[in-house]
Scaffold this motif. Structure first.
Motif, PDB file in Angstrom:
ATOM      1  N   LEU A 131       0.823  -1.206   0.000  1.00 38.97           N
ATOM      2  CA  LEU A 131       0.000   0.000   0.000  1.00 38.97           C
ATOM      3  C   LEU A 131       0.861   1.262   0.000  1.00 38.97           C
ATOM      4  N   LEU A 132       1.925   1.260   0.788  1.00 36.82           N
ATOM      5  CA  LEU A 132       2.813   2.433   0.838  1.00 36.82           C
ATOM      6  C   LEU A 132       3.460   2.709  -0.516  1.00 36.82           C
ATOM      7  N   GLU A 133       3.796   1.665  -1.251  1.00 37.24           N
ATOM      8  CA  GLU A 133       4.399   1.837  -2.579  1.00 37.24           C
ATOM      9  C   GLU A 133       3.446   2.522  -3.545  1.00 37.24           C
ATOM     10  N   ASN A 134       2.168   2.353  -3.328  1.00 31.95           N
ATOM     11  CA  ASN A 134       1.181   2.824  -4.294  1.00 31.95           C
ATOM     12  C   ASN A 134       0.657   4.228  -4.009  1.00 31.95           C
ATOM     13  N   VAL A 135       0.681   4.664  -2.769  1.00 33.05           N
ATOM     14  CA  VAL A 135       0.055   5.938  -2.427  1.00 33.05           C
ATOM     15  C   VAL A 135       0.962   7.107  -2.818  1.00 33.05           C
ATOM     16  N   GLN A 136       0.364   8.104  -3.428  1.00 33.78           N
ATOM     17  CA  GLN A 136       1.043   9.341  -3.795  1.00 33.78           C
ATOM     18  C   GLN A 136       0.392  10.469  -2.998  1.00 33.78           C
ATOM     19  N   VAL A 137       1.190  11.395  -2.511  1.00 34.12           N
ATOM     20  CA  VAL A 137       0.624  12.500  -1.734  1.00 34.12           C
ATOM     21  C   VAL A 137       1.017  13.828  -2.345  1.00 34.12           C
ATOM     22  N   LYS A 138       0.153  14.825  -2.130  1.00 34.89           N
ATOM     23  CA  LYS A 138       0.438  16.190  -2.549  1.00 34.89           C
ATOM     24  C   LYS A 138       1.285  16.848  -1.464  1.00 34.89           C
ATOM     25  N   PRO A 139       2.194  17.702  -1.857  1.00 32.22           N
ATOM     26  CA  PRO A 139       2.937  18.442  -0.833  1.00 32.22           C
ATOM     27  C   PRO A 139       1.977  19.393  -0.101  1.00 32.22           C
ATOM     28  N   HIS A 140       2.034  19.374   1.205  1.00 32.34           N
ATOM     29  CA  HIS A 140       1.112  20.215   1.970  1.00 32.34           C
ATOM     30  C   HIS A 140       1.646  20.596   3.341  1.00 32.34           C
ATOM     31  N   GLY A 141       2.934  20.570   3.514  1.00 31.49           N
ATOM     32  CA  GLY A 141       3.505  20.974   4.791  1.00 31.49           C
ATOM     33  C   GLY A 141       3.873  19.821   5.698  1.00 31.49           C
ATOM     34  N   LEU A 142       3.220  18.700   5.551  1.00 31.74           N
ATOM     35  CA  LEU A 142       3.537  17.516   6.340  1.00 31.74           C
ATOM     36  C   LEU A 142       4.574  16.708   5.564  1.00 31.74           C
ATOM     37  N   PRO A 143       5.634  16.233   6.204  1.00 38.71           N
ATOM     38  CA  PRO A 143       6.606  15.416   5.463  1.00 38.71           C
ATOM     39  C   PRO A 143       5.918  14.232   4.782  1.00 38.71           C
ATOM     40  N   GLU A 144       6.326  13.975   3.556  1.00 36.57           N
ATOM     41  CA  GLU A 144       5.686  12.946   2.724  1.00 36.57           C
ATOM     42  C   GLU A 144       5.612  11.592   3.415  1.00 36.57           C
ATOM     43  N   ILE A 145       6.678  11.191   4.091  1.00 32.38           N
ATOM     44  CA  ILE A 145       6.704   9.886   4.743  1.00 32.38           C
ATOM     45  C   ILE A 145       5.589   9.758   5.786  1.00 32.38           C
ATOM     46  N   TYR A 146       5.296  10.844   6.494  1.00 30.92           N
ATOM     47  CA  TYR A 146       4.243  10.817   7.513  1.00 30.92           C
ATOM     48  C   TYR A 146       2.854  10.882   6.884  1.00 30.92           C
ATOM     49  N   ALA A 147       2.727  11.654   5.818  1.00 31.36           N
ATOM     50  CA  ALA A 147       1.442  11.722   5.119  1.00 31.36           C
ATOM     51  C   ALA A 147       1.065  10.347   4.567  1.00 31.36           C
ATOM     52  N   LYS A 148       2.039   9.676   3.938  1.00 32.97           N
ATOM     53  CA  LYS A 148       1.783   8.333   3.404  1.00 32.97           C
ATOM     54  C   LYS A 148       1.412   7.372   4.530  1.00 32.97           C
ATOM     55  N   GLU A 149       2.155   7.449   5.624  1.00 30.06           N
ATOM     56  CA  GLU A 149       1.893   6.568   6.768  1.00 30.06           C
ATOM     57  C   GLU A 149       0.476   6.766   7.300  1.00 30.06           C
ATOM     58  N   MET A 150       0.027   8.004   7.377  1.00 32.61           N
ATOM     59  CA  MET A 150      -1.318   8.286   7.899  1.00 32.61           C
ATOM     60  C   MET A 150      -2.395   7.701   6.989  1.00 32.61           C
ATOM     61  N   ILE A 151      -2.215   7.863   5.700  1.00 31.22           N
ATOM     62  CA  ILE A 151      -3.201   7.338   4.750  1.00 31.22           C
ATOM     63  C   ILE A 151      -3.245   5.814   4.830  1.00 31.22           C
TER      64      ILE A 151
END
Length: 181
Positions: free
Chosen positions: A118-138
Motif C-alpha cells: 500500500l505504501l508503494e502505491n500511495v502518492q501524496v500532494k505536498p502540503h507541509g507535512l513530510p511525505e513519509i508521515y502523510a503516506k503513513e497516515m493514509i
C-alpha cells in the motif's frame, strides 16, 4: 465432477484449522487428516507447515499487489473507488485464510508486507507535512479499517467499508491539521 487438487484441499483444510486453533497448535498430521489426503501427498507440495504458510501468503500478497497496482488512486489516495471495491471483494473471498494468517500467529510478517504494498502505491500532494508521515497516515487508516473488518469477519457490506476507506485521503481538513504558517 471435477475433484479438487491436493493443494486446494490442503488450503481449505489449513484455513479451517486456523479458525479453530493457533498456528503453533496445527500439525501436518491434522492438516492431512482434515484434507483427506496422506502425508506423502502433503510433502509432495510443501516442505512443512511453514512453507505452506509462506506460499499461501505469497499468493495472497501477489493478488493484492496486482489489484493495487492496476487501480492506482489519484493524489493522496491508495486506490480508485473501483480498485477499492475490487480489493475488498477479493479480501472478502479470502477472509478466512486472511484471518488465519493475520490473527492466528501463522504469518507474523503478513501485515507488514501488506502495508508495504500500500505504501508503494500511495502518492501524496505536498502540503507541509513530510511525505513519509502523510503516506503513513493514509495507509494506517486504510489498514486499520481493513484489519478491523476482517477481525469482525466482514460483517459490514463491502460498499460501506469502501466508503470508509475512501474517506482516508489527505483531505483539506487533514491538511489544516498539519499546516504551520
Amino acid at each position: 465432477m471435477k475433484t479438487e487438487s491436493a493443494p486446494a484441499k490442503i488450503k481449505i483444510a489449513f484455513t479451517q484449522l486456523m479458525q479453530q486453533n493457533t498456528f503453533d497448535k496445527i500439525t501436518v498430521a491434522a492438516i492431512v487428516k482434515a484434507a483427506g489426503i496422506n502425508r506423502g501427498t502433503f510433502y509432495l507440495h510443501y516442505e512443512d507447515k511453514y512453507a505452506l504458510v509462506e506460499i499461501l501468503a505469497a499468493d495472497l500478497l501477489s493478488a493484492i499487489q496486482q489489484i493495487v497496482h492496476n487501480n492506482p488512486g489519484s493524489q493522496s489516495e491508495i486506490l480508485t473507488p473501483t480498485g477499492t471495491h475490487s480489493l475488498l471483494t477479493y479480501l472478502y473471498g479470502e477472509r478466512q485464510l486472511l484471518r488465519g494468517l493475520l490473527f492466528s500467529g501463522a504469518d507474523l510478517q503478513f501485515q507488514y508486507k501488506l502495508k508495504l504494498i500500500l505504501l508503494e502505491n500511495v502518492q501524496v500532494k505536498p502540503h507541509g507535512l513530510p511525505e513519509i508521515y502523510a503516506k503513513e497516515m493514509i495507509v494506517a487508516h486504510f489498514m486499520s479499517v481493513i484489519l478491523l473488518w476482517l477481525q469482525r469477519d466482514c460483517q459490514e457490506p463491502i460498499d460501506q467499508i469502501a466508503t470508509l476507506l475512501q474517506t482516508g485521503t489527505m483531505s483539506d481538513d487533514w491538511h489544516a491539521l498539519y499546516h504551520h504558517n
